[in-house]
Design a protein around this motif. Sequence first.
Motif, PDB file in Angstrom:
ATOM      1  N   PRO A  23      20.093 -26.568   5.346  1.00 44.43           N
ATOM      2  CA  PRO A  23      20.670 -25.060   4.531  1.00 44.43           C
ATOM      3  C   PRO A  23      20.848 -25.364   2.905  1.00 44.43           C
ATOM      4  O   PRO A  23      21.297 -26.577   2.368  1.00 44.43           O
ATOM      5  N   PRO A  24      20.594 -24.300   2.361  1.00 42.59           N
ATOM      6  CA  PRO A  24      20.488 -24.318   0.987  1.00 42.59           C
ATOM      7  C   PRO A  24      22.073 -24.709   0.475  1.00 42.59           C
ATOM      8  O   PRO A  24      22.311 -25.158  -0.625  1.00 42.59           O
ATOM      9  N   THR A  25      23.179 -24.310   1.176  1.00 40.39           N
ATOM     10  CA  THR A  25      24.596 -24.835   0.808  1.00 40.39           C
ATOM     11  C   THR A  25      24.921 -26.458   0.822  1.00 40.39           C
ATOM     12  O   THR A  25      25.712 -26.755   0.294  1.00 40.39           O
ATOM     13  N   LEU A  26      23.954 -27.218   1.423  1.00 40.45           N
ATOM     14  CA  LEU A  26      24.095 -28.466   1.575  1.00 40.45           C
ATOM     15  C   LEU A  26      24.352 -29.124  -0.044  1.00 40.45           C
ATOM     16  O   LEU A  26      23.588 -29.178  -0.783  1.00 40.45           O
ATOM     17  N   LYS A  27      25.525 -29.977   0.103  1.00 43.23           N
ATOM     18  CA  LYS A  27      25.788 -30.666  -1.228  1.00 43.23           C
ATOM     19  C   LYS A  27      25.755 -32.291  -0.813  1.00 43.23           C
ATOM     20  O   LYS A  27      26.592 -32.505   0.116  1.00 43.23           O
ATOM     21  N   SER A  47      28.425 -32.147   2.265  1.00 41.09           N
ATOM     22  CA  SER A  47      29.485 -30.967   2.693  1.00 41.09           C
ATOM     23  C   SER A  47      28.706 -29.620   2.291  1.00 41.09           C
ATOM     24  O   SER A  47      27.175 -29.797   2.211  1.00 41.09           O
ATOM     25  N   GLY A  48      28.912 -28.578   3.038  1.00 45.15           N
ATOM     26  CA  GLY A  48      28.208 -27.515   2.946  1.00 45.15           C
ATOM     27  C   GLY A  48      27.243 -27.003   4.093  1.00 45.15           C
ATOM     28  O   GLY A  48      26.081 -26.768   4.024  1.00 45.15           O
ATOM     29  N   ILE A  49      27.527 -28.026   5.300  1.00 42.49           N
ATOM     30  CA  ILE A  49      26.552 -28.160   6.286  1.00 42.49           C
ATOM     31  C   ILE A  49      27.223 -27.372   7.355  1.00 42.49           C
ATOM     32  O   ILE A  49      26.678 -27.777   8.665  1.00 42.49           O
ATOM     33  N   ALA A  50      27.787 -26.291   7.350  1.00 44.96           N
ATOM     34  CA  ALA A  50      28.200 -25.325   8.454  1.00 44.96           C
ATOM     35  C   ALA A  50      28.999 -26.333   9.491  1.00 44.96           C
ATOM     36  O   ALA A  50      29.483 -26.187  10.761  1.00 44.96           O
ATOM     37  N   ASN A  54      34.091 -32.152   5.638  1.00 44.58           N
ATOM     38  CA  ASN A  54      32.868 -32.917   4.857  1.00 44.58           C
ATOM     39  C   ASN A  54      32.915 -34.207   5.779  1.00 44.58           C
ATOM     40  O   ASN A  54      33.434 -34.473   6.568  1.00 44.58           O
TER      41      ASN A  54
END
Length: 97
Positions: A23-27, A47-50, A54
């Motif tokens: 996903p584009p939200t992955l950090k 983080s940011g993986i639904a 974290n």
Amino acid sequence: MRTWLFLLSFVAPGLFNLIKSIPPTLKYEPGMIVAEIDFVIVHRRFSGIAHPVNSIAAEVLRIKDGIPIEHWNVIQDEATQEQPESGRPMFGDKFPT
């Protein structure tokens, strides 16, 4: 080098599909990197993986002639400030907000 290219030819199709699905939200945050003799350990945070929290991971690689020949993962949910007995975060110097 030939062995590495041979292995890459088997890994690449699956790896490219995996990368496309991220996903584009992955950090991704790299942390400490430790190396000794033929082992390298990378401590990191995702983080940011639904996922509700974290993920903290340690990648363990064994290297031979500059090529990774073995790989292990250790992954767990990041602790909140209330969870660790030490009161210290699992990653970096502060707890996630």
